[in-house]
Design a protein around this motif. Structure first.
Motif, PDB file in Angstrom:
ATOM      1  N   UNK A 114      42.299  37.294  48.694  1.00 13.59           N
ATOM      2  CA  UNK A 114      41.082  37.966  49.158  1.00 13.59           C
ATOM      3  C   UNK A 114      40.595  39.414  48.222  1.00 13.59           C
ATOM      4  N   UNK A 115      39.596  39.180  47.698  1.00 12.17           N
ATOM      5  CA  UNK A 115      39.557  40.450  47.057  1.00 12.17           C
ATOM      6  C   UNK A 115      40.209  40.573  45.713  1.00 12.17           C
ATOM      7  N   UNK A 116      41.071  41.731  45.756  1.00  4.74           N
ATOM      8  CA  UNK A 116      41.722  42.080  44.790  1.00  4.74           C
ATOM      9  C   UNK A 116      43.289  42.180  45.395  1.00  4.74           C
ATOM     10  N   UNK A 117      43.572  41.401  46.337  1.00  5.20           N
ATOM     11  CA  UNK A 117      44.941  41.217  47.110  1.00  5.20           C
ATOM     12  C   UNK A 117      45.331  39.561  46.956  1.00  5.20           C
ATOM     13  N   UNK A 118      46.543  39.721  46.404  1.00 10.90           N
ATOM     14  CA  UNK A 118      47.069  38.225  46.086  1.00 10.90           C
ATOM     15  C   UNK A 118      48.485  38.078  46.168  1.00 10.90           C
ATOM     16  N   UNK A 119      48.832  36.861  46.750  1.00 14.62           N
ATOM     17  CA  UNK A 119      50.249  36.875  47.181  1.00 14.62           C
ATOM     18  C   UNK A 119      50.585  35.457  47.045  1.00 14.62           C
ATOM     19  N   UNK A 120      51.874  34.972  46.704  1.00 20.70           N
ATOM     20  CA  UNK A 120      52.510  33.602  46.047  1.00 20.70           C
ATOM     21  C   UNK A 120      54.255  33.697  46.521  1.00 20.70           C
ATOM     22  N   UNK A 121      54.468  32.559  46.777  1.00 17.64           N
ATOM     23  CA  UNK A 121      55.758  32.392  46.913  1.00 17.64           C
ATOM     24  C   UNK A 121      56.544  32.147  45.739  1.00 17.64           C
ATOM     25  N   UNK A 154      55.703  33.316  33.874  1.00 17.12           N
ATOM     26  CA  UNK A 154      55.520  31.814  33.873  1.00 17.12           C
ATOM     27  C   UNK A 154      53.898  31.628  34.054  1.00 17.12           C
ATOM     28  N   UNK A 155      53.285  32.287  34.200  1.00 11.95           N
ATOM     29  CA  UNK A 155      51.817  32.114  34.583  1.00 11.95           C
ATOM     30  C   UNK A 155      51.030  33.409  33.838  1.00 11.95           C
ATOM     31  N   UNK A 156      50.960  33.651  32.843  1.00 12.99           N
ATOM     32  CA  UNK A 156      50.545  34.718  31.824  1.00 12.99           C
ATOM     33  C   UNK A 156      48.965  34.736  32.269  1.00 12.99           C
ATOM     34  N   UNK A 157      48.229  33.799  32.399  1.00 10.68           N
ATOM     35  CA  UNK A 157      46.720  33.893  33.092  1.00 10.68           C
ATOM     36  C   UNK A 157      46.552  34.709  34.090  1.00 10.68           C
ATOM     37  N   UNK A 158      47.782  34.263  35.191  1.00 12.39           N
ATOM     38  CA  UNK A 158      47.848  35.199  36.455  1.00 12.39           C
ATOM     39  C   UNK A 158      47.795  36.639  36.034  1.00 12.39           C
ATOM     40  N   UNK A 159      48.681  37.127  35.069  1.00  9.90           N
ATOM     41  CA  UNK A 159      48.760  38.586  34.750  1.00  9.90           C
ATOM     42  C   UNK A 159      47.599  38.934  34.372  1.00  9.90           C
ATOM     43  N   UNK A 160      46.719  38.231  33.585  1.00  7.46           N
ATOM     44  CA  UNK A 160      45.650  38.672  32.971  1.00  7.46           C
ATOM     45  C   UNK A 160      44.476  38.756  34.146  1.00  7.46           C
ATOM     46  N   UNK A 161      44.607  38.042  34.975  1.00  3.99           N
ATOM     47  CA  UNK A 161      43.578  38.024  36.038  1.00  3.99           C
ATOM     48  C   UNK A 161      43.807  39.285  36.819  1.00  3.99           C
ATOM     49  N   UNK A 162      44.974  39.874  37.125  1.00  5.01           N
ATOM     50  CA  UNK A 162      45.127  41.076  37.840  1.00  5.01           C
ATOM     51  C   UNK A 162      44.822  42.227  37.011  1.00  5.01           C
ATOM     52  N   UNK A 163      44.908  42.181  35.589  1.00  3.52           N
ATOM     53  CA  UNK A 163      44.581  43.070  34.795  1.00  3.52           C
ATOM     54  C   UNK A 163      43.011  43.261  34.647  1.00  3.52           C
ATOM     55  N   UNK A 164      42.475  42.125  34.542  1.00  3.82           N
ATOM     56  CA  UNK A 164      40.936  42.171  34.739  1.00  3.82           C
ATOM     57  C   UNK A 164      40.263  42.722  36.013  1.00  3.82           C
ATOM     58  N   UNK A 165      40.889  42.390  37.303  1.00  5.59           N
ATOM     59  CA  UNK A 165      40.765  43.006  38.384  1.00  5.59           C
ATOM     60  C   UNK A 165      40.807  44.551  38.434  1.00  5.59           C
TER      61      UNK A 165
END
Length: 240
Positions: free
Chosen positions: A182-189, A197-208
């Motif tokens: 939600x918004x700029x908060x994200x959680x995962x198992x 393993x998911x560099x695009x997820x890292x980049x999403x956090x950097x964009x946020x």
């Protein structure tokens, strides 16, 4: 790209740091630096006050006792709530993901969470251990999620959050969905660590965190090779 340093806080490494979750901080800092953005990682132990003006906060996995203690200290500190109110990014993994919600179970007792995400967690019938994969919410604009899970919890999503992904392998939240945002908060198992393993997820956090909607591309040849290998292994294991 910028002369301002990106501030990344790794929350309570003395309590919440399993399965290589420290790597998430390293990956974020490195991917920022490769784009010319200075980045610093601050490790804040559980007996220290949490700074409230960082850009990204990371919470890793941990066992029941440290998870419950971490939640208690974060609630008492109040710094993470203030940071979220100011627009900071938060990324939680496994135990760190659960404690972002309203409640979770630890050592057979229901514990109060931070209430930053509309989720609650309890215990499942069996422990979820192994590869975890899923198709990510298309609104996030990132490819297939891959990772490793090891948890006994099951997480239930409320109306105010969206699942990070729909499960294609493993359990995640409940065998159907994985993670929440939600918004700029994200959680995962997802461990692995997740951002390696998911560099695009890292980049999403950097964009946020930076507000930069189009980051310069990086050479992710090796990361994509790892992702392809793991997806192939999962597909092979699923064959009769």
């Amino acid at each position: 790209m910028s002369t301002e340093s990106l501030r990344i806080v790794w929350i309570y490494p003395d309590l919440l740091s399993t399965y290589g979750d420290r790597g998430n901080a390293l990956i974020l800092a490195r991917r920022a630096q490769l784009r010319g953005m200075p980045a610093e990682v601050l490790e804040v132990r559980s007996d220290e006050k949490l700074p409230t003006t960082a850009d990204i906060y990371l919470i890793g996995g941990g066992e029941d006792g440290p998870q419950a203690l971490g939640a208690q200290r974060l609630i008492a500190d109040g710094g993470l709530h203030r940071a979220v109110a100011q627009g900071s990014v938060v990324f939680g993994v496994c135990a760190g993901y659960q404690l972002l919600g309203t409640s979770f179970f630890a050592k057979g007792a229901r514990c109060t969470g931070l209430g930053l995400l509309d989720i609650s967690s309890d215990r499942g019938p069996i422990r979820a251990v192994g590869e975890l994969a899923g198709e990510v919410d298309p609104r996030l604009g990132i490819p297939h999620l891959t990772g490793f899970e090891n948890h006994g919890g099951r997480t239930h999503l409320g109306a105010d959050v969206s699942p990070l992904a729909r499960v294609t392998a493993g359990v995640g939240n409940d065998g159907t969905t994985e993670g929440a945002w939600r918004g700029k908060l994200l959680g995962t198992y997802s461990h692995g660590p997740a951002l390696a393993r998911n560099p695009a997820l890292a980049d999403l956090l950097l964009r946020w965190a930076t507000g930069i909607h189009q980051l310069p591309a990086l050479d992710d040849t090796w990361a994509e090779r790892l992702r392809s290998e793991r997806r192939a292994a999962v597909a092979a294991a699923a064959r009769p």
